[in-house]
Design a protein around this motif. Structure first.
Motif, mmCIF file in Angstrom:
data_model
loop_
_atom_site.group_PDB
_atom_site.id
_atom_site.type_symbol
_atom_site.label_atom_id
_atom_site.label_comp_id
_atom_site.label_asym_id
_atom_site.label_seq_id
_atom_site.Cartn_x
_atom_site.Cartn_y
_atom_site.Cartn_z
ATOM 1 N N UNK A 189 -55.690 15.691 22.281
ATOM 2 C CA UNK A 189 -54.321 16.226 22.158
ATOM 3 C C UNK A 189 -53.406 15.111 21.696
ATOM 4 N N UNK A 190 -53.090 15.023 20.381
ATOM 5 C CA UNK A 190 -52.218 13.956 19.902
ATOM 6 C C UNK A 190 -50.768 14.166 20.344
ATOM 7 N N UNK A 191 -49.980 13.150 20.157
ATOM 8 C CA UNK A 191 -48.583 13.210 20.587
ATOM 9 C C UNK A 191 -47.790 14.259 19.813
ATOM 10 N N UNK A 192 -48.097 14.434 18.499
ATOM 11 C CA UNK A 192 -47.352 15.407 17.713
ATOM 12 C C UNK A 192 -47.590 16.830 18.226
ATOM 13 N N UNK A 193 -48.809 17.131 18.590
ATOM 14 C CA UNK A 193 -49.114 18.467 19.110
ATOM 15 C C UNK A 193 -48.417 18.692 20.460
#
Length: 367
Positions: free
Chosen positions: A342-346
């Motif tokens: 889960x990347x920061x943008x998501x």
């Protein structure tokens, strides 16, 4: 008031400086013919003061100063005024009452004794007892120590503020984590409970390391600063004692010079010898205090580097250890909180979507 008497030399000298009374009819009580020459001369001087004060040499130049400092001017006896007049010295006289002067003979009942004042300094020696270079060196070294005292107090105060702020920050972080644990949300969501528990553990570890850092700074920096600052009151007291010794030295030196300028009679020589005997221990005491301060003040100032260097090194080490531990603690916390894949943008897009749903509710709609 002390009765005045003139020597034959002074009495014979007066007609050279004051005109004959028969040529100037001064409106002063008493018969001029029945009064001594010197008393007529003084009466004429007072009459001239009232009739032509502008002729006085020091009136035009020092008029404003004499008006402001009249209360602090020194009193002069009739004998001193007569002596100065007999020597041809122009004296600026301040007369408070219109009256005549009486000295050798009985004073008439109808006249009072006037107050005569001239400005002069008392207790200041003519000789320079402390060289200007020595005085400048003393003022320079003492000024450096005064600046060091002020900087030490400021640094101690700032260090206390810094440690208090660090403790308040860690205590607040621990309180926030405890409040989150007691929140009902933790009972409903196990994942959220695990995150808050990890945060609480990290905050408690941070508070423990922070407390250890503050204790080390207190022992190695703040307390040495306090001990160093406690030296300055003793130093300032030593400077005050030196200043008091200097004032006594000047006063006795002026007393010796006063007797040295007088006629060398038996009583004057005896007083001169006594004044010199009083001056000797005071001079030695001042010179000893002055030499001690001039020797020790630079040494004390230069020793500040050796004294503070270990304290500042300990402060730097404490900060390095603390932030190194904080890096480990928050690194572990990041690994526990991050969701895999889960990347920061998501995560930001998900949070914005949930926030938009909340804003769409009627109870939070804008008016």
């Amino acid at each position: 008031m002390r009765r005045a008497s003139l020597s034959p030399t002074q009495r014979s000298a007066i007609p050279r400086y004051f005109p004959s009374p028969t040529r100037h009819r001064a409106p002063i009580s008493g018969t001029l013919a029945n009064r001594p020459d010197w008393e007529n001369a003084l009466a004429f001087l007072l009459h001239q003061y009232h009739s032509s004060i502008s002729k006085c040499k020091c009136y035009g130049k020092d008029q404003a100063k004499r008006r402001e400092g009249r209360e602090s001017q020194s009193r002069v006896t009739t004998k001193e005024l007569a002596d100065s007049s007999a020597q041809g010295i122009s004296i600026c006289v301040s007369v408070e009452d219109h009256c005549c002067l009486a000295a050798d003979g009985p004073r008439p009942k109808s006249c009072g004794m006037s107050t005569l004042r001239i400005p002069f300094k008392i207790g200041q020696p003519k000789k320079q007892i402390v060289p200007k270079t020595v005085e400048r060196d003393f003022e320079r070294e003492y000024g450096k120590l005064q600046q060091l005292e002020e900087q030490t107090k400021r640094l101690q105060k700032d260090m206390r503020k810094s440690t208090d702020a660090d403790l308040a920050m860690s205590k607040s972080a621990v309180k926030i984590s405890l409040d989150l644990l007691s929140n009902p949300l933790c009972e409903q969501d196990q994942d959220f409970l695990n995150m808050v528990t990890a945060l609480d553990t990290a905050m408690k570890r941070m508070d423990a390391f922070n407390q250890e850092k503050v204790n080390q700074i207190q022992k190695t920096v703040i307390e040495p600063l306090k001990k160093f600052g406690s030296v300055f009151p003793s130093l300032n007291m030593a400077v005050k004692r030196r200043e008091q010794a200097l004032q006594d030295y000047r006063r006795l030196q002026a007393k010796v010079e006063k007797y040295e300028e007088k006629e060398k009679t038996g009583p004057v020589l005896a007083k001169l010898h006594q004044a010199r005997e009083e001056l000797r221990p005071v001079r030695d005491d001042f010179e000893a205090k002055n030499k001690q301060l001039l020797d020790e003040m630079p040494r004390f100032y230069n020793s500040r580097l050796d004294y503070f260097q270990p304290s500042f090194e300990s402060l730097i080490r404490a900060q390095v250890v603390y932030y190194s531990e904080m890096h480990k603690i928050f690194g572990d916390l990041t690994q526990q909180l991050d969701q895999p894949g889960c990347p920061d943008e998501q995560r930001e897009r998900e949070n914005e979507a949930r926030l938009s749903e909340l804003r769409a509710l009627s109870i939070v709609a804008d008016d």
